[in-house]
Design an enzyme around this catalytic site. Structure first.
Site, PDB file in Angstrom:
ATOM      1  CG  HIS A   1      -2.504  -5.327  -3.584  1.00  0.00           C
ATOM      2  ND1 HIS A   1      -3.812  -4.990  -3.839  1.00  0.00           N
ATOM      3  CD2 HIS A   1      -2.043  -5.916  -4.716  1.00  0.00           C
ATOM      4  CE1 HIS A   1      -4.138  -5.380  -5.059  1.00  0.00           C
ATOM      5  NE2 HIS A   1      -3.082  -5.941  -5.612  1.00  0.00           N
TER       6      HIS A   1
ATOM      7  CE  LYS B   1      -1.770  -1.745  -6.842  1.00  0.00           C
ATOM      8  NZ  LYS B   1      -2.675  -2.778  -6.331  1.00  0.00           N
TER       9      LYS B   1
ATOM     10  CG  ASP C   1       5.781  19.490  -3.769  1.00  0.00           C
ATOM     11  OD1 ASP C   1       6.877  18.943  -3.536  1.00  0.00           O
ATOM     12  OD2 ASP C   1       5.575  20.218  -4.755  1.00  0.00           O
TER      13      ASP C   1
ATOM     14  CG  HIS D   1      -6.032  -4.377 -11.834  1.00  0.00           C
ATOM     15  ND1 HIS D   1      -5.324  -3.389 -11.177  1.00  0.00           N
ATOM     16  CD2 HIS D   1      -5.576  -5.554 -11.337  1.00  0.00           C
ATOM     17  CE1 HIS D   1      -4.466  -3.946 -10.344  1.00  0.00           C
ATOM     18  NE2 HIS D   1      -4.593  -5.253 -10.410  1.00  0.00           N
TER      19      HIS D   1
ATOM     20  CE  LYS E   1      -7.247  -3.498  -7.380  1.00  0.00           C
ATOM     21  NZ  LYS E   1      -7.420  -4.664  -8.177  1.00  0.00           N
TER      22      LYS E   1
ATOM     23  CG  ASP F   1     -28.224   3.338  -0.680  1.00  0.00           C
ATOM     24  OD1 ASP F   1     -28.618   2.403  -1.409  1.00  0.00           O
ATOM     25  OD2 ASP F   1     -28.296   3.315   0.558  1.00  0.00           O
TER      26      ASP F   1
END
Length: 509
Positions: A225, A227, A232, A427, A429, A434
């Site tokens: 899952h 990404k 470079d 979508h 996350k 604090d």
């Protein structure tokens, strides 16, 4: 004796007996395999018993962890990758150097569950517009001179995905080392024909599970899952956004209310996601995660045959942010079913939530939390921490939305503020504690991200990044609906039934 029984009756009798035998065998298998998750055990047994044949088939496809058998091989690959990567000791930040106890605790835990230390000298940019995110990724790829590494769960062969592929083809033809790793199920529609231009240009392409063997092709429930884009070895991107028209608001998202009314259709054209752009020593950690996954998929250790100085350049300080890469998955240091080591992401979320003193701002694309996380959020609110949750209200998968809502009542009674995003598909996350510590990445607040998927997150000990995430959170709340005890009490009975029914199968989702 049974001559009077018609053929159809014989067939029904045979199928019934076979069904019972299959059920007994599979239930025994579930009890042997699912020792560490009683909720998952009960859910799978119910599916097998209540839905004969289909429930068993679903368990064989989704319920069996077939990755741990390669964990030892993967550990060997990780050690070989470590041998060719530069040391980060110059930039390492030790827990004892932090002035705040919560930071010290989280640094120690994150090193244990993800094996990467916290490192300073980073520049981090929060990207909350998917069109801008893709534009920046394209810009860095255009400027690449040595290597481009891309790893995605979903890459769609539509206009957006094809345009980015064509850019990679051009860079590969120019002599840049292009490596493209995609998930074999999430990117199922990437055909050999579509991938051919990449390979013909010299790019290296690999699929991360299912593998070459028939046995591995049953591992549909264990997905990569992550990404990650690394250019470079100096600039990296990571977060929640995949590649395709849908993620730019250019295509229908397939939400469960999508087909009912023009207004609903327009709302779900908007895609809300969060990504990070990183420069500095933290890039090397993301590069290592990619290299480990590349080895897992291909058996090739990046840097052993090539000039590893180009793949893993010596890190240079680019800013003041402290970051720590926290990968998670069903293999490696925190495999599913092991009690002798920290349980990765669930332990990290639990520790961060229980250590909060003032505020918790949590955004997730899927809210189906395990019971300990619900209890941690509840306890934090009871002890006076302001807990705010931003979860999907439309779009996405209806069964996960209903399952997540089954936890609302207990959280609301404790004082947790729950907001359902109404402007489109949520979508992102993110977790901010604090106003100082943040976590951004690919992991949702559900059992799949915690125990099954290969995920990657960046923990950030940086007040500026936390401030930016809180600002974005506040802006998102203006497009969300506040859930109240009154609105919960007024909901229809069928919704109550749907929530409780879907919750029973939450460990399976």
């Amino acid at each position: 004796m049974f001559d009077w029984l018609p053929v159809s009756g014989w067939l029904a009798a045979v199928l019934t007996v076979d069904g019972y035998l299959l059920t007994l065998v599979l239930v025994r298998w579930v009890l042997l395999l699912k020792k560490d998750s009683p909720a998952s055990t009960v859910a799978w047994i119910m599916a097998i018993v209540l839905v004969p044949y289909l429930g068993g088939l679903l368990f064989l496809v989704f319920g069996v962890n077939r990755v741990n058998r390669r964990a030892e091989l993967k550990a060997i690959g990780d050690a070989r990758i470590d041998a060719v990567t530069p040391s980060l000791n110059e930039y390492r930040v030790f827990p004892s150097e932090s002035t705040q106890e919560p930071d010290r605790t989280l640094m120690r835990l994150q090193t244990a569950v993800g094996r990467f230390p916290a490192v300073g000298g980073n520049r981090v940019e929060v990207l909350d517009d998917t069109n801008r995110t893709l534009g920046l990724i394209r810009r860095e790829i255009e400027a690449a001179t040595s290597s481009i590494h891309l790893e995605y769960y979903i890459w769609k062969p539509d206009r957006t995905g094809t345009a980015l592929r064509d850019l990679l083809v051009r860079k590969a033809a120019e002599g840049v080392e292009v490596r493209f790793l995609y998930d074999g199920i999430g990117s199922l529609w990437l055909t050999r024909r579509w991938l051919r231009p990449l390979r013909e240009a010299g790019a290296k392409v690999a699929s991360f599970l299912p593998g070459a063997s028939l046995r591995e092709r049953w591992s549909l429930n264990l997905r990569n899952h992550r990404k990650i884009v690394v250019v470079d070895g100096k600039v990296a991107f990571t977060g929640g956004m995949n590649v395709g028209d849908e993620y730019l608001g250019l295509a229908r998202t397939g939400g469960w209310r999508h087909w009912f009314g023009k207004a609903a259709k327009e709302r779900r054209r908007w895609w809300r996601d969060t990504h990070l752009r990183v420069e500095g020593p933290g890039v090397l950690q993301l590069q290592q995660v990619f290299a480990e996954d590349w080895y897992f998929a291909t058996g090739v250790v990046l840097g052993e045959e090539e000039e590893h100085e180009e793949l893993y350049p010596e890190p240079v300080s680019r800013g003041s942010a402290i970051v720590q890469c926290v990968p998670g998955g069903p293999s490696g240091p925190t495999p599913v079913g092991e009690r002798s080591v920290p349980r990765g992401l669930p332990n990290l979320f639990f520790t961060a939530i229980t250590g909060a003193r003032k505020t918790i701002d949590l955004t997730t694309g899927y809210f189906v939390p395990p019971l300990p996380i619900v209890q941690a959020l509840e306890a934090a609110a009871w002890r006076g921490v302001r807990v705010r949750l931003l979860v999907p209200g439309v779009g996405g998968k209806p069964w996960t939305i209903f399952a997540g809502r089954s936890d609302y009542d207990v959280l609301l009674r404790a004082g947790v503020e729950i907001h359902e995003y109404a402007a489109g598909t949520l979508h992102a996350k993110t977790l901010t504690i604090d106003g100082t510590w943040s976590l951004v990445g690919s992991a949702n607040l559900d059992a799949r991200s915690f125990f099954l998927n290969f995920e990657v997150n960046l923990a950030l000990f940086d007040d500026r990044t936390a401030e930016r995430l809180v600002e974005r959170f506040d802006a998102d709340l203006k497009k969300a609906t506040r859930i109240t005890p009154e609105s919960r009490a007024a909901r229809a009975h069928w919704r109550v039934l749907a929530e409780n029914f879907c919750r029973m199968f939450a460990p399976v989702f």
